[in-house]
Design a protein around this motif. Structure first.
Motif, mmCIF file in Angstrom:
data_model
loop_
_atom_site.group_PDB
_atom_site.id
_atom_site.type_symbol
_atom_site.label_atom_id
_atom_site.label_comp_id
_atom_site.label_asym_id
_atom_site.label_seq_id
_atom_site.Cartn_x
_atom_site.Cartn_y
_atom_site.Cartn_z
ATOM 1 N N MET B 1 15.791 -25.810 13.281
ATOM 2 C CA MET B 1 16.238 -26.771 12.273
ATOM 3 C C MET B 1 15.061 -27.353 11.503
ATOM 4 O O MET B 1 15.120 -27.562 10.302
ATOM 5 N N GLU B 197 22.937 -29.672 6.245
ATOM 6 C CA GLU B 197 22.287 -30.431 7.312
ATOM 7 C C GLU B 197 22.050 -31.873 6.853
ATOM 8 O O GLU B 197 20.912 -32.320 6.743
ATOM 9 N N GLN C 78 28.213 -34.845 10.973
ATOM 10 C CA GLN C 78 27.794 -33.462 11.130
ATOM 11 C C GLN C 78 27.944 -32.980 12.565
ATOM 12 O O GLN C 78 28.107 -31.791 12.818
#
Lengths: 276, 236, 226
Positions: B1, B197, C78
């Motif tokens: 990430m 994200e 999320q």
């Protein structure tokens, strides 16, 4: 002190206004949103990319003009064209009668039906309707399909992006709890998160989202919806006074459609042929 | 990430850093613009003219009573037309574009200016009356008096207030993202939308703002102690 | 200027006022309760209490509200573990996310206002109270609270106005309050200037009423008894 000098120079450069005169089409400024994958979006290098960007470059080359891209948020995209911030809108915008009251359009360069989507496992996925819903067709079958959709969606939260044909469709035909989003990206996130029960948008952009990890839980349901207030495909928005520019675009689009350029770009970005 | 916030063409690190620089630049120019109109309207508020006082009062009331987002939208959509309208009077028929940076500076600067007006007005009023009188007795010209006696004191007295205005201005620049200026807020929103994200990028954005906040906090502290050098407080 | 359009849209936009006021009202109430707690923690000599309060205030005051809203609304949503937890009952709803964001924001700002008010109570008053044999509760009610409120009220009035203005941001997370309705009308009429002037005037009026009310309250506090 040097840093202050650099800073001031930068400030002055940044605040300079740009001037442009109308009527000379050696340079064409194309307004786009940059948040509507795969039509037009922004990559990690901060550049505008997408099917419409490639197509615009191709069309500009055919017209012997330089393309310059201008980013503009969707909710101000028509007013900014009218004001003259850019000369053409290429932003996945469908040609509709409603918009033609304010601007004019080139002929369509791509067509794509609208479609509803929801999360895998939602009861909506089992809904069975006709494959196509053509709003130009005034038959009982059309009314029946709309009735089926309405019954299934009654009281549910349906997401659309603001000022789109999809918002118009929902307002005209559906009785739902409508949630209006500024951009497609935000609506996608809320669809995955379950804040809305279904979303209505053009099928290409949702398909692109389904291909990403966070969109993996999204699936289509219901018919392909087109015609009527959904318009006659996606075209380039042009100021009403610029009929010369419209003629140039119509010609270039016809050429790009005839030699297979549009099909090639569309296969590259959508995985299917959207050529008109 | 974390590879998403690396530098280069595949990561958003360099874009976010540029966004931060843009935030600092547009905040600085907005604050400066705000201080100029703040000084102007503060002098209006302290003037003897009823009309000038009314104009200044109208400005601060409206700007402070209407949401910042609306002020920015109004200038964004209306500012361009207004400039073109004026240009038309002078015979220029083309399109004049104000860059998002200019519009952002004018919009946030106008908001910032309303707060600066109050800060500067307060600082001018806080300069002891005796100072004006002493300068007059010495036979100083009004312009010299303003420059040599009043300005340094107003600057010192206004500094803590301007520190607060800076903080408000810095945060208001996040709203310019709606006009297309790519600063921290807009860049993190683009990145969040493109990568799906949001948590990562909004967290990074929070830290970037806190970084600017803590740097500017130190800057204002230092400036305050520098300006207060050799100054003994009269009371307490 | 399209005055007829402004006139017509006024009656549309005014429909957003109840939602705006509801969000202001709820966030202010929750925020005030939270603020008193944060302010008490902040003035505590125990670092275990004062540090978290300090960082909470620092973070909220150092970042834009719009960013806080996006972080809470999109950032937290999320994660699957959040969506499956009890938190989702609150976070699923755009309205609750809006109220939560504004509550946290006003709590941080109000805590500083309350702290300032508390610190304006000079120790002499409290000593005087205890030498008169007042109990701790009585001192709080008769000395500390009135002085704190009197000191904090003007600043708190400003905070209320900031809250009203801040609600305009929640239109970005699909809520149809004043600004949300105004934007919807603009997307159909392409008349942003006219419509935003109407919306702006409505905010101005609400804030005018609040200012009057606070002035009245200040008058009461300074000349009456509470």
């Amino acid at each position: 002190m040097r840093i202050i000098k650099v800073f001031t120079t930068l400030l002055i450069t940044l605040s300079l206004s740009s001037f442009a005169l109308a009527g000379d089409w050696s340079k064409i400024r194309v307004g786009t949103e940059g948040a509507y994958e795969p039509w037009n979006y922004t990559n990690a290098a901060g550049e505008l990319v997408g099917a419409e960007l490639d197509l615009a470059r191709d069309l500009c080359a055919r017209m012997g003009a330089d393309c310059e891209f201008v980013q503009q948020d969707w909710d101000g995209i028509i007013p900014a064209l009218v004001q003259g911030k850019y000369d053409v809108i290429m932003a996945g915008m469908s040609i509709t009668e409603e918009r033609m009251k304010t601007i004019s359009f080139s002929s369509a360069y791509m067509t794509e039906p609208a479609k509803m989507s929801t999360i895998k496992g939602s009861p909506l996925t089992t809904l069975s309707t006709a494959k196509n819903l053509n709003l130009d067709d005034d038959s009982a079958a059309t009314k029946g399909t709309i009735g089926t959709l309405n019954a299934a969606l009654k009281g549910l939260r349906l997401g659309v992006t603001a000022a789109t044909i999809h918002e118009d469709f929902a307002n005209t035909y559906l009785d739902v709890d409508l949630k209006i989003y500024p951009t497609q990206d935000e609506m996608n996130l809320d669809l995955s998160a379950g804040r809305i029960d279904a979303a209505l948008s053009d099928s290409g952009t949702i398909e692109a989202y389904m291909g990403t990890p966070s969109g993996a839980n999204v699936t289509f349901f219901g018919p392909n919806i087109f015609g009527g207030l959904l318009g006659e495909g996606v075209g380039a928005g042009i100021r009403q006074g610029d009929s010369d520019l419209k003629a140039m675009f119509d010609k270039a689009i016809a050429e790009a459609a005839a030699d297979g350029t549009i099909s090639r770009i569309s296969m590259q970005y959508f995985g299917k042929d959207l050529a008109p | 990430m974390l590879e998403l916030i690396t530098f280069g063409d595949t990561g958003w690190g360099d874009e976010l850093l540029l966004g931060m620089i843009m935030t600092i630049m547009v905040s600085t120019s907005s604050l400066a613009f705000g201080l100029v109109i703040g000084t102007l309207f503060a002098s209006f508020k302290l003037s003897n003219s009823l009309i000038l006082r009314a104009i200044a009062e109208f400005y601060t009331t409206v700007v402070r009573g209407v949401p910042e987002l609306l002020v920015i939208y109004l200038l964004f959509f209306g500012g361009g037309s207004a400039v073109m309208y004026i240009a038309k009077i002078f015979g220029y028929m083309g399109y004049i574009e104000l860059s998002p940076f200019t519009i952002g500076t004018i919009a946030v600067g106008s908001i910032s200016g309303a707060y600066s007006t109050e800060v500067i007005r307060g600082a001018i009023l806080a300069v002891p009356k005796g100072q004006f009188e002493a300068a007059k007795t010495l036979g100083m010209k009004k312009s010299i008096m303003s420059l040599k006696i009043i300005f340094p004191q107003v600057a010192r007295l206004a500094l803590p207030g301007i520190g607060n205005v800076w903080q408000v201005t810095l945060k208001d620049t996040a709203l310019i993202s709606v006009t297309g200026l790519v600063e921290i807020m807009r860049q993190s929103k683009i990145a969040a939308g493109s990568t799906h994200e949001p948590f990562l990028f909004y967290t990074v954005a929070i830290f970037l703002y806190l970084f600017i906040t803590s740097i500017s906090y130190q800057f204002f502290n230092r400036a305050e102690s520098k300006f207060s050098k050799g100054f003994v407080r009269e009371s307490s | 200027m399209r005055f007829e359009l402004m006139y017509e849209s006024f009656f549309e936009i005014i429909k957003g006022v109840p939602l705006t006021l509801e969000v202001v009202f709820l966030s202010t109430i929750f925020g005030l309760v939270l603020a008193v707690g944060v302010a008490l923690m902040r003035v505590s000599k125990n670092k275990f209490f004062s540090n978290p309060a300090y960082y909470f205030i620092y973070t909220i005051r150092g970042t834009p509200l719009l960013l806080q809203l996006f972080f809470i609304y999109y950032g937290l949503a999320q994660f699957t573990f959040i969506r499956e937890s009890f938190l989702w009952y609150v976070l699923e709803s755009p309205l609750f996310c809006g109220i939560l964001t504004l509550t946290l924001s006003t709590a941080a700002y109000s805590a500083e206002i309350i702290r300032g008010g508390m610190q304006s109570v000079s120790p002499g008053y409290i000593e005087a109270g205890s030498s008169m044999g007042m109990s701790k509760m009585l001192r709080l009610r008769k000395i500390i609270l009135p002085i704190t409120i009197r000191q904090a009220l003007p600043a708190y009035g400003n905070e209320l106005i900031l809250m009203v203005k801040a609600t305009s941001l929640i239109s970005i997370v699909t809520l149809m309050e004043i600004t949300g309705i105004a934007r919807t009308i603009i997307s159909k009429t392409y008349a942003p200037v006219e419509i935003f002037i109407v919306a702006g005037s409505i905010y101005l009026f609400i804030n005018f009423v609040i200012t009057r009310f606070i002035k009245y309250a200040e008058h009461k506090v300074n000349h009456g008894s509470i």
